[in-house]
Every structure is written in C-alpha cells, then in structure tokens.
Design an enzyme around this catalytic site. Sequence first.
Site, PDB file in Angstrom:
ATOM      1  N   CYS A   1       0.838  -1.204   0.000  1.00  0.00           N
ATOM      2  CA  CYS A   1       0.000   0.000   0.000  1.00  0.00           C
ATOM      3  C   CYS A   1       0.873   1.255   0.000  1.00  0.00           C
ATOM      4  O   CYS A   1       1.624   1.481  -0.934  1.00  0.00           O
ATOM      5  CB  CYS A   1      -0.988  -0.051   1.171  1.00  0.00           C
ATOM      6  SG  CYS A   1      -2.317   1.158   1.030  1.00  0.00           S
TER       7      CYS A   1
ATOM      8  N   HIS B   1      -3.652  -5.132  -0.081  1.00  0.00           N
ATOM      9  CA  HIS B   1      -3.232  -5.659   1.220  1.00  0.00           C
ATOM     10  C   HIS B   1      -3.244  -7.189   1.217  1.00  0.00           C
ATOM     11  O   HIS B   1      -4.290  -7.788   1.469  1.00  0.00           O
ATOM     12  CB  HIS B   1      -4.168  -5.148   2.316  1.00  0.00           C
ATOM     13  CG  HIS B   1      -3.977  -3.703   2.620  1.00  0.00           C
ATOM     14  ND1 HIS B   1      -3.077  -3.246   3.556  1.00  0.00           N
ATOM     15  CD2 HIS B   1      -4.546  -2.592   2.091  1.00  0.00           C
ATOM     16  CE1 HIS B   1      -3.098  -1.926   3.605  1.00  0.00           C
ATOM     17  NE2 HIS B   1      -3.992  -1.500   2.717  1.00  0.00           N
TER      18      HIS B   1
ATOM     19  N   GLU C   1      -2.171  -9.136   3.408  1.00  0.00           N
ATOM     20  CA  GLU C   1      -2.464  -9.628   4.765  1.00  0.00           C
ATOM     21  C   GLU C   1      -3.957  -9.647   5.056  1.00  0.00           C
ATOM     22  O   GLU C   1      -4.388 -10.159   6.081  1.00  0.00           O
ATOM     23  CB  GLU C   1      -1.692  -8.799   5.807  1.00  0.00           C
ATOM     24  CG  GLU C   1      -2.245  -7.411   6.122  1.00  0.00           C
ATOM     25  CD  GLU C   1      -1.896  -6.335   5.100  1.00  0.00           C
ATOM     26  OE1 GLU C   1      -1.439  -6.675   3.999  1.00  0.00           O
ATOM     27  OE2 GLU C   1      -2.101  -5.143   5.418  1.00  0.00           O
TER      28      GLU C   1
END
Lengths: 254, 206
Positions: free
Chosen positions: B83, B188, B190
């Site tokens: 990001c 993202h 994650e």
Amino acid sequence: MYRPRVIPVLLLDHDKLVKTVKFSNPKYIGDPINAVRIFNDLKADELVLLDISASRQNRNIDLELVKEIGEEANMPFSVGGGIKTMEMAQKLLSYGAERVVIGTEAISNPDFVKKLCETFGSSTVSVCIDYKKDFLGRPLVYSPHKKAVNQDPVKLALLMEEAGVGEIILQSFAKDGTMTGYDYEFLKNTAKKLKIPVVGLGGASKKEDLEKLYSESGLNGLAAGSLFIFKGQMKGVLINYPSSKNYTFSYERS
Amino acid sequence: MPQKIAVLDYGMGNHFSVVKRLLKFNCNAYITNTNKGINEADKIILPGVGHFAKAVENIKGLGIWDSLNEAVLIKKKPILGICLGMQLMAKSSEEGNVEGLAWFDANVIRFKVSDSTSFKIPHIGWNSVAQRKDSNLFSNISEQSEFYFVHAYHMQISKIQDILGESNYVYDFVSAVERDNIFGVQFHPEKSHDSGNLLLQNLTKL
C-alpha cells in the site's frame, strides 16, 4: 474488476454476539470469535463488528476481543462501540482493525472525527449514521440512547465527508432486523450527494436485495446482519455467506 | 535457521496483521524500527497506511532511511512494499512535497475522477489483478485473483518492464511492481484471504 463489498455486520453486547430488531430485543447468537472463523472459511469480503451497548454503558468495545479477532481474521474488519479517544482508536488499529467506526461521538463531537482522520488517515475512519423517519417521513439522525436527534442524516454525512472520513455507513432504524429489503430510495439519493464510499445497512433478506441495491445506487458496500446469521422462516441461527461468484452485480455509471 | 523478516514500524498502519500472517510460514517475522533490525533481516516488509510525506518524515526521523537504502540497493535484500509502502518506493507523490525512496522511476498521483460522485474515492474493496509478467511473488496465484484495496492515490511508472500487475478502477492503474529484489503491491495481501496468504508465503520462498 471492481465489485461492491458484501459485508456482514455483527453486533456485540460485550463479548456476546447478538442481533436486534429495530435496535431492540437483542437476541443471543453465539460467540464472536467462532463467527469470525466461519466467515474466514466462507471468505467474507469484510466484517463490521459493533458493540451496541458500549456507548450507553459509557465503555468501549472490548480490547482483548478485538485483539483476538485481529489474530483470527483473514479479511479486513472494522470495529465500533464507544470510541471516544485517540488512544483507543490507535490501539484498535494496531490490533489489526482496518477501520474504527464512530457513531455516537460523530453526532456530538465532529471535531474528534476530524482529528482521527488527520492522525490515522481517511481510510481508517468510518462513520455509522443511524436514522429514523419522523411522522412526516423525514429522516432524522437516531442515537440509540439519545433517541431521535433533530439533525438531517444527509447533512451529517456531508459534514463527515468534509471532516475527512473514508466511508459512511447508513443504517435504517425502521429496517433493522426486519428482513423486508433495503431503504433503497434514501440510500440511492444520499449516495448521489457524497464523494466518499457509502455502505447501506438494514433490511436485507436475500441476495437479490443486495443486487438490487447495487444496480439502483452503485453503493460501494452492501451490508447486512440477519441475512448472514439466520436461516429459514423460524430464523434459526446459521451463519451463512454466499460466495461472491453467486452474485450478479451490475451498475450503469452515469 | 528460519529466515528473518523485518516488518518496518514507522508509526503508520498496522504491522500486527502482517506479522501474524507471516508467522504461519516457516520464518521469524518481527516488528522493528531500528537500523539493527533492518541489518539483521534477510527480507524486509514496508507496510503503511496514511500520508506519503508524513511517512517519509517518520522514516527519516527514526534514522533508518540510509540503512533501508543500503539493505535494498547494495545488499539486495528482497523487500515488499504494501500500500503506502509501495508508493514510498516512487520518486514523489501529489500527497506532500517530499522525495520518496526513488527506487522506481515513478510518481504517485491521486485518482483522477471527472464525476466524483460516480466513482467514490478512496477505492475501497476487492479488485482483480492482471499479472503483466511472470513473477515468483505470484507463483500459484491465478491470473485475475482478487485482492483487497484501500487507497486514494496510485503509482504512475515510466518503465513498462517494472509493472508486475494492473487493476481497473476508473481506469487501469499499476497495482504491483517488481524490479530485481524490489517488490511493491498496492493491495493488502495480509487481508486478502487465500491469495494474500499465498503471496506472503511466496515472499518467504524468494
């Protein structure tokens, strides 16, 4: 290709999962961590967890619980409930929350929201605006423990956009838990006035409701509670979430 | 010895979820904001959410700007920017008048939208990534897999061979970059279910 997010909204009363009808009669649903695990398996787009008794009881959403959710969730999740300080927001974000959701405090203290956005960035702050229509059908901001506040929810949304928030969640009091379809007109008209993403909440009963809301309004987030928690006419508790492949989303941008 | 992965904490965004995901794989992931933490690492992750100029200021304020450059450009340690972490690898951004790490010949611009009520900014949500070249980072990840995005700015890059992935919101924009040991993703991993976990696992295998 971009598509709208389909967002289960889970209500908490402390560490218990509950579901209300018109913001009343919270029914016990189960354990939140267990629900998060199931939504992981079902590949939910995103979760919103709101502690609905926090503000009223002058406390905040349980930090330990949020930490545990952060360890479990494979998807973005937002949390709300009694957030009134920068320190609290900072903690919740550090535990892995994608966004903090501000409700009550946004009504009485818009400067706090502005400060949050400046410190943590727009994309980490959502404001949830609950609204209820008066006897003339005019929507008014609704606060569960302050009741109807004499304020136009659209004006509040615009004020929050100016304060820098990254997203507005609009929740209809009258639709909550009723599973009678969204408040389509209001959501569509309000989203048209905003430059930031809008999430609609309240009333969804089937996947067609979400498809309809998207095709009519192009909302960025289609949220629901009961739809993802209950199954069948008897409203038995069964956490469910149709795969994103099962939806047909289309919206003509003007 | 499990490899050491440093997740840089410069006070912006959550590192917790990145580390949590990484620890599922055979590696020693840790949060750090020191030169020592960077020097000891085999690989580095530069996460981040927030303001470009503020991020540059924070990293410089911690005194780790030079060791970060050294680790990546001289020691050639693999690094993944996530990001804002990817955007910091550009030369500049419309979000603040400061120089970035300049590892890519790129600048960062705000989404250009003609009708601002039609395409809402930030771009929040799940979007597919078209893979523009073969990469070990995307090993076993299907073409057009969906990832989770949250951003109002995106990278514009001059060398087409540095583009690893593109996505579409308003128009096609660069959503992943790669050159040698330097990787960046606008989304993202994650928070992106299986595809995201795979990508992070691929990073540990690089």
